[in-house]
Design a protein around this motif. Structure first.
Motif, mmCIF file in Angstrom:
data_model
loop_
_atom_site.group_PDB
_atom_site.id
_atom_site.type_symbol
_atom_site.label_atom_id
_atom_site.label_comp_id
_atom_site.label_asym_id
_atom_site.label_seq_id
_atom_site.Cartn_x
_atom_site.Cartn_y
_atom_site.Cartn_z
ATOM 1 N N CYS A 57 0.851 -1.214 0.000
ATOM 2 C CA CYS A 57 0.000 0.000 0.000
ATOM 3 C C CYS A 57 0.876 1.250 0.000
ATOM 4 O O CYS A 57 0.988 1.952 1.026
ATOM 5 C CB CYS A 57 -0.937 0.010 1.209
ATOM 6 N N PRO A 58 1.513 1.560 -1.109
ATOM 7 C CA PRO A 58 2.409 2.733 -1.147
ATOM 8 C C PRO A 58 1.666 4.069 -1.086
ATOM 9 O O PRO A 58 2.295 5.103 -0.838
ATOM 10 C CB PRO A 58 3.126 2.572 -2.493
ATOM 11 N N ASN A 59 0.346 4.043 -1.296
ATOM 12 C CA ASN A 59 -0.434 5.294 -1.272
ATOM 13 C C ASN A 59 -0.970 5.628 0.115
ATOM 14 O O ASN A 59 -1.819 6.520 0.242
ATOM 15 C CB ASN A 59 -1.601 5.198 -2.257
ATOM 16 N N LEU A 60 -0.485 4.950 1.123
ATOM 17 C CA LEU A 60 -0.973 5.182 2.476
ATOM 18 C C LEU A 60 -0.662 6.613 2.915
ATOM 19 O O LEU A 60 0.478 7.081 2.813
ATOM 20 C CB LEU A 60 -0.322 4.180 3.427
ATOM 21 N N LYS A 61 -1.681 7.297 3.422
ATOM 22 C CA LYS A 61 -1.531 8.697 3.853
ATOM 23 C C LYS A 61 -1.635 8.837 5.366
ATOM 24 O O LYS A 61 -0.977 9.686 5.953
ATOM 25 C CB LYS A 61 -2.615 9.567 3.199
ATOM 26 N N LYS A 62 -2.475 8.026 6.010
ATOM 27 C CA LYS A 62 -2.670 8.119 7.458
ATOM 28 C C LYS A 62 -2.571 6.725 8.059
ATOM 29 O O LYS A 62 -3.176 5.779 7.570
ATOM 30 C CB LYS A 62 -4.028 8.742 7.789
ATOM 31 N N LEU A 63 -1.808 6.649 9.164
ATOM 32 C CA LEU A 63 -1.622 5.367 9.836
ATOM 33 C C LEU A 63 -1.561 5.623 11.337
ATOM 34 O O LEU A 63 -0.814 6.476 11.815
ATOM 35 C CB LEU A 63 -0.334 4.686 9.366
ATOM 36 N N SER A 64 -2.371 4.858 12.078
ATOM 37 C CA SER A 64 -2.370 4.956 13.533
ATOM 38 C C SER A 64 -1.959 3.611 14.128
ATOM 39 O O SER A 64 -2.601 2.586 13.861
ATOM 40 C CB SER A 64 -3.758 5.358 14.052
ATOM 41 N N LEU A 65 -0.882 3.645 14.929
ATOM 42 C CA LEU A 65 -0.359 2.450 15.600
ATOM 43 C C LEU A 65 -0.391 2.630 17.107
ATOM 44 O O LEU A 65 0.409 2.019 17.830
ATOM 45 C CB LEU A 65 1.083 2.180 15.139
ATOM 46 N N ARG A 66 -1.283 3.442 17.583
ATOM 47 C CA ARG A 66 -1.300 3.776 19.004
ATOM 48 C C ARG A 66 -1.494 2.520 19.862
ATOM 49 O O ARG A 66 -2.374 1.697 19.598
ATOM 50 C CB ARG A 66 -2.416 4.774 19.290
ATOM 51 N N SER A 67 -0.652 2.404 20.858
ATOM 52 C CA SER A 67 -0.712 1.303 21.838
ATOM 53 C C SER A 67 -0.463 -0.063 21.214
ATOM 54 O O SER A 67 -0.916 -1.079 21.751
ATOM 55 C CB SER A 67 -2.071 1.302 22.567
ATOM 56 N N CYS A 68 0.235 -0.090 20.076
ATOM 57 C CA CYS A 68 0.655 -1.371 19.489
ATOM 58 C C CYS A 68 2.011 -1.730 20.099
ATOM 59 O O CYS A 68 3.075 -1.267 19.632
ATOM 60 C CB CYS A 68 0.749 -1.283 17.969
ATOM 61 N N ASP A 69 1.989 -2.562 21.129
ATOM 62 C CA ASP A 69 3.205 -2.835 21.895
ATOM 63 C C ASP A 69 4.243 -3.634 21.121
ATOM 64 O O ASP A 69 5.437 -3.599 21.456
ATOM 65 C CB ASP A 69 2.835 -3.602 23.182
ATOM 66 N N LEU A 70 3.817 -4.366 20.077
ATOM 67 C CA LEU A 70 4.747 -5.228 19.345
ATOM 68 C C LEU A 70 5.467 -4.500 18.211
ATOM 69 O O LEU A 70 6.350 -5.085 17.571
ATOM 70 C CB LEU A 70 3.989 -6.438 18.770
#
Length: 517
Positions: free
Chosen positions: A453-466
């Motif tokens: 997915c090279p067109n990704l504009k927004k990504l949320s990884l909040r509280s992803c401990d791994l």
């Protein structure tokens, strides 16, 4: 010395300006207001020249310079007043004037009221009547020469178009011109009532009375937004339904007194209604047309927001989607009574649905996602945030059938792992926004996501401990157009932060690490 001072202070030669006052009678002799210069006539209007003129005595004891017959008279006759040679010119011999035999000025002087435009306007206006310019015809005469008054009506209406409805009604109280322009129908196509201090029912009643006048309807009103604490009741909503038949957009957020009956009336009368937002109207449990009308009639709604309508149940949702088959945007956030049984009716009737949110609907499971998968590639936006019973199996069905998905919010779905994210990345390559906060996702899932997915504009990884720096570096390297990244409460160090700053120049990073500053 006094003689020279008097000559300097004297105005320029000219006719006595008092003779121009109060000439409004048509019966007066027109020759009464004319002075004719003459060198052969001697009249009582001018005093005979006195070579031994004493200016101090002239001003301190003016009665000494009156004719003999009027020194002891109580009446003050302006026609017999003489002002001496030094008053009208700079040492030049005064011209003598012949005046027609009339006492018009004295007869009409007392008739001049305070509202006369020629009285008390200053010396330079005494002989010219009303002052020039744009005069407001009110109780008093005022000169309007400021820059704003020079603007045309079209420009002022354009300025007014940027104001909210409450501010516009305040402007209408400034002056008569603003009162006319502020209530122009073109300015009231959209009505916005915002704030706790606005009395919604009273405002709606006043606005409709002003716009509709003697007519029953206001066809120019197309959109009404009642938000941010403004409240209305069923009475106002029924009035809107009756008097605004051309309504296309209606937003009434947080109006807890609104019931189904009033909403039915709006849906029945406003045939062009396309956008309806009843967020926070906790008594709303269904949307339909009034009984007795054509049962085959369907609503034209395309946008429906039922967020926080806690009374909505599966049966009500079935009636809504049955009566609104053209819906493309449906939001059911925190409608806690909705289950998989009600969700299955959505793809059955709303085949053109593009956006759907069932976030915080805790009873939604993978079976509900199986039903939503029937929407196929039409679905572009899906939010199942905090639906704790959704797992990898449900997201895989969505990824396989809805392969044109652009936005997915699975925040708080702790049963979602790398397996679903890898499948999602390979199936939905057009994904632009993804929220997988607090999911069981690691660097392996992020690497597959970044590569596919090279067109990704927004990504949320909040509280992803791994998630570690390696996964964030992969995302930054492959998704150079990333604009927003949330790594709050993640095990990300300064190395991962610098990688994002290096490859994603315009990315806004949300984090909780004070060492990044």
């Amino acid at each position: 010395m006094n003689q020279q001072l008097m000559e300097r202070l004297s105005p320029q030669p000219g006719g006595c300006p008092l003779v121009h006052l109060g000439h409004t009678s048509k019966e007066a002799d027109p020759s009464a207001d004319r002075f004719y210069p003459s060198d052969d006539h001697n009249c009582n209007y001018h005093h005979q020249q006195n070579n031994s003129f004493d200016s101090s005595q002239y001003y301190n004891q003016p009665h000494l310079y009156l004719p003999e017959g009027q020194k002891k008279s109580n009446a003050f006759d302006l026609s017999s007043l003489s002002l001496g040679s030094g008053y009208w010119g700079y040492g030049e011999p005064a011209k003598q004037y012949y005046r027609a035999p009339s006492n018009y000025l004295l007869d009409n002087f007392t008739k001049l009221g305070k509202s006369s435009p020629s009285l008390d306007q200053g010396y330079h206006t005494l002989g010219f009547g009303a002052s020039e310019g744009n005069v407001f015809k009110g109780k008093k005469y005022h000169n309007k020469n400021n820059s704003f008054d020079r603007l045309t009506d079209d420009i002022i209406v354009k300025i007014f178009s940027f104001l909210a409805s409450v501010d516009l009604s305040v402007c209408a109280t400034v002056c008569r011109r603003f009162n006319v322009l502020a209530w122009a129908p073109s300015l009231w196509r959209i009505i916005r009532l915002e704030g706790d201090n606005v009395r919604g029912d009273r405002a709606i009643r006043s606005i409709l009375r002003q716009l509709c006048g003697q007519t029953d309807t206001c066809p120019n009103i197309e959109r009404i937004y009642i938000t941010y604490g403004t409240k209305i009741t069923d009475k106002s909503l029924l009035t809107l339904a009756r008097r605004c038949p051309e309504l296309t957009h209606l937003q009434i957020q947080g109006c807890t007194a609104i019931t189904n009956n009033a909403l039915f009336e709006v849906a029945s009368r406003c045939n062009n209604l396309q956008h309806l937002d009843v967020t926070g109207c906790v008594k709303i449990s269904c949307i339909s047309i009034n009984p007795g009308l054509d049962p085959s009639r369907r609503l034209q709604l395309q946008y429906l927001d039922l967020t926080d309508c806690s009374a909505l149940q599966d049966s009500g949702l079935r009636v809504i989607v049955h009566n609104c088959p053209q819906i493309t945007h449906l939001y059911l956030r925190r409608c806690v009574q909705i289950t998989d049984a009600g969700l299955k009716f959505v793809p059955s009737f709303c085949t053109d649905l593009k956006e759907l949110s069932v976030s915080d609907c805790v009873d939604i499971t993978d079976f509900g996602l199986y039903e939503l998968g029937k929407l196929g590639p039409v679905l572009r936006y899906l939010s199942v945030a905090k639906c704790h019973r959704v797992s990898d199996a449900g997201l895989k069905v969505i990824a396989r059938r809805c392969y044109k998905l652009r936005y997915l919010n699975a925040r708080g779905c702790e049963a979602v792992s790398d397996d679903a994210i890898i499948f999602l990345a390979r199936s939905c390559t057009r994904l632009c926004a993804l929220d997988i906060g607090k999911c069981d996702v690691s660097d392996a899932g992020l690497r597959a996501l970044a590569e596919s997915c090279p067109n990704l504009k927004k990504l949320s990884l909040r509280s992803c401990d791994l998630v570690t720096d390696r996964g964030v570096q992969c995302v930054a390297y492959y998704c150079r157009g990333l604009q927003q990244l949330n790594i709050q409460d993640c095990q990300i160090t300064l190395e991962g932060y610098r990688a994002v700053k290096k490859y994603c120049k315009r990315c806004v990073i949300e984090h909780t690490n004070p060492g990044f500053f």
